[in-house]
Design a protein around this motif. Structure first.
Motif, short mmCIF file in Angstrom:
data_model
loop_
_atom_site.label_atom_id
_atom_site.label_comp_id
_atom_site.label_asym_id
_atom_site.label_seq_id
_atom_site.Cartn_x
_atom_site.Cartn_y
_atom_site.Cartn_z
N LEU A 253 10.91 5.65 9.57
CA LEU A 253 10.60 5.46 8.15
C LEU A 253 9.09 5.49 7.96
CD1 LEU A 253 13.13 2.60 7.69
CD2 LEU A 253 13.15 4.67 6.32
N VAL A 254 8.65 6.32 7.05
CA VAL A 254 7.23 6.44 6.75
C VAL A 254 6.96 5.75 5.42
CG1 VAL A 254 5.34 8.03 6.25
CG2 VAL A 254 7.03 8.60 8.02
N HIS A 255 6.02 4.81 5.43
CA HIS A 255 5.70 4.09 4.20
C HIS A 255 4.94 5.00 3.25
CE1 HIS A 255 3.39 1.29 1.63
NE2 HIS A 255 4.55 0.66 1.63
N LEU A 256 5.38 5.03 1.98
CA LEU A 256 4.73 5.87 0.98
C LEU A 256 3.84 5.05 0.05
CD1 LEU A 256 7.72 8.17 -0.01
CD2 LEU A 256 5.82 8.69 1.54
N ILE A 257 4.41 4.00 -0.53
CA ILE A 257 3.67 3.28 -1.56
C ILE A 257 4.31 1.91 -1.78
CG2 ILE A 257 4.97 4.11 -3.55
CD1 ILE A 257 2.16 4.73 -4.83
N LEU A 258 3.49 0.93 -2.09
CA LEU A 258 3.94 -0.42 -2.41
C LEU A 258 3.48 -0.76 -3.81
CD1 LEU A 258 3.68 -3.62 -0.21
CD2 LEU A 258 2.81 -3.63 -2.54
N ILE A 259 4.37 -1.26 -4.64
CA ILE A 259 4.01 -1.68 -5.98
C ILE A 259 4.42 -3.14 -6.14
CG2 ILE A 259 6.16 -0.77 -7.00
CD1 ILE A 259 4.39 -0.06 -9.51
N ARG A 260 3.48 -3.94 -6.61
CA ARG A 260 3.75 -5.38 -6.74
C ARG A 260 4.44 -5.67 -8.06
NH1 ARG A 260 1.62 -7.33 -2.30
NH2 ARG A 260 -0.21 -6.31 -1.42
N SER A 261 5.05 -6.83 -8.16
CA SER A 261 5.86 -7.16 -9.33
C SER A 261 5.03 -7.25 -10.60
CB SER A 261 6.60 -8.48 -9.10
OG SER A 261 5.69 -9.53 -8.87
N ASN A 262 3.71 -7.45 -10.46
CA ASN A 262 2.86 -7.53 -11.66
C ASN A 262 2.20 -6.19 -12.00
OD1 ASN A 262 1.09 -7.43 -9.55
ND2 ASN A 262 -0.17 -9.15 -10.21
N GLU A 263 2.59 -5.14 -11.29
CA GLU A 263 2.07 -3.80 -11.57
C GLU A 263 3.16 -2.97 -12.25
OE1 GLU A 263 1.03 -3.02 -7.42
OE2 GLU A 263 -1.09 -2.99 -8.02
N ARG A 264 2.73 -2.02 -13.04
CA ARG A 264 3.70 -1.19 -13.78
C ARG A 264 3.70 0.25 -13.27
NH1 ARG A 264 5.65 -4.89 -13.91
NH2 ARG A 264 5.80 -6.49 -15.51
N GLU A 265 2.59 0.69 -12.74
CA GLU A 265 2.50 2.08 -12.30
C GLU A 265 1.48 2.18 -11.18
OE1 GLU A 265 2.59 4.94 -15.50
OE2 GLU A 265 1.12 6.18 -14.44
N LYS A 266 1.76 3.08 -10.23
CA LYS A 266 0.83 3.28 -9.14
C LYS A 266 0.89 4.74 -8.72
CE LYS A 266 -0.82 0.33 -5.48
NZ LYS A 266 -0.52 -0.83 -4.64
N HIS A 267 -0.27 5.27 -8.32
CA HIS A 267 -0.36 6.67 -7.92
C HIS A 267 -0.89 6.75 -6.50
CE1 HIS A 267 -0.03 8.41 -12.08
NE2 HIS A 267 -0.33 7.16 -12.36
N SER A 268 -0.39 7.76 -5.78
CA SER A 268 -0.94 8.07 -4.46
C SER A 268 -0.74 9.55 -4.23
CB SER A 268 -0.23 7.26 -3.37
OG SER A 268 -0.70 7.63 -2.10
N GLY A 269 -1.82 10.33 -4.36
CA GLY A 269 -1.72 11.77 -4.22
C GLY A 269 -0.73 12.36 -5.21
N ARG A 270 0.29 13.05 -4.72
CA ARG A 270 1.30 13.65 -5.60
C ARG A 270 2.42 12.68 -5.97
NH1 ARG A 270 4.31 17.20 -3.32
NH2 ARG A 270 3.73 16.75 -1.16
N LEU A 271 2.30 11.44 -5.56
CA LEU A 271 3.33 10.44 -5.83
C LEU A 271 2.93 9.55 -6.99
CD1 LEU A 271 4.06 9.19 -2.19
CD2 LEU A 271 5.09 11.11 -3.40
N ARG A 272 3.93 9.28 -7.84
CA ARG A 272 3.72 8.31 -8.93
C ARG A 272 4.93 7.38 -8.94
NH1 ARG A 272 5.63 9.06 -14.47
NH2 ARG A 272 4.90 7.32 -15.72
N VAL A 273 4.66 6.10 -8.86
CA VAL A 273 5.73 5.10 -8.87
C VAL A 273 5.58 4.23 -10.11
CG1 VAL A 273 6.58 3.02 -7.73
CG2 VAL A 273 6.08 5.04 -6.39
#
Lengths: 112, 113
Positions: free
Chosen positions: A43-63
């Motif tokens: 398993l490769v980790h992509l991105i972590l978003i915390r409960s107080n965050e609404r949006e996060k970007h990493s390169g071509r990824l948007r969560v």
């Protein structure tokens, strides 16, 4: 037991298109993480978003994370054949330490 | 490369046998987690150790046990193996703060015949 559902279970797109995967969960969370797995490998980790965050970007990824709806989405833009893999969301539940509860995963195939 | 190592990569054994899976966490990580991935159950948390002490327990069978040693490596012991124990077993590690990213090793694929 599984925390929630991932939608869709499988997704097939052409290279260059965007891929959106959704994850729903049931409990209050500390954070939500997305992982990629290439055919039965690690398993490769992509991105972590915390409960107080609404949006996060990493390169071509948007969560995005919507705690009121208990859902998250992962968007991969301008997909490539190398993005072909299974994608899992995992939640660290509030008050449950740091253990991760995984969804069932979305199998993404990107055709060249 | 996550920095988490697991040995062996593959293991084939017979029902009733006992095996030991080994994990070395990323340098500096005090927490080690074990997960099982099977076709019918998906990815499930088994157990967590923090600096040598058991911190959390999940869906771990009584036939399974784990420990974390002073050098922080961990071993997962599976005994009285059954066909249904065939799965991928992952180790992950993280730092000491709650809510940190967990980094996964490449896994050990166990096949029980």
């Amino acid at each position: 037991s599984q925390q929630g559902e991932e939608d869709p279970q499988a997704l097939s797109i052409q290279e260059g298109e965007n891929a959106t995967m959704n994850c729903s969960y049931k409990t209050s969370i500390n954070n939500l993480q997305w992982y990629r797995q290439n055919s039965g490998r690690g398993l490769v980790h992509l991105i972590l978003i915390r409960s107080n965050e609404r949006e996060k970007h990493s390169g071509r990824l948007r969560v995005t994370l919507d705690t009121s709806k208990k859902s998250s989405s992962l968007l991969i833009t301008a997909s490539r054949a190398a993005d072909t893999a299974s994608y899992f969301c995992a939640t660290a539940d509030l008050g449950a330490g740091n253990m991760l509860t995984f969804g069932g995963g979305t199998r993404l195939m990107v055709k060249p | 490369d996550s920095g988490v190592t697991q040995t062996p990569k593959h293991l084939i054994t017979a029902t009733g046998q006992r095996v030991t899976l080994r994990c070395s966490p990323r340098s500096g990580d005090l927490s080690v987690y074990w997960y099982q991935q099977s076709l019918d159950q998906g990815l499930q948390f088994l157990i967590q150790y923090y600096n040598g002490e058991e911190r959390a327990k999940g869906n771990i069978l009584e036939r399974f046990s784990a420990q974390q040693f002073p050098d922080l490596h961990s071993e997962l012991n599976l005994s009285s193996l059954e066909l249904g124990d065939s799965a991928l077993y992952f180790c992950a590690s993280s730092g000491e703060r709650q809510g940190e990213t967990q980094y996964f090793g490449p896994g050990t694929r166990l096949l029980v015949l």
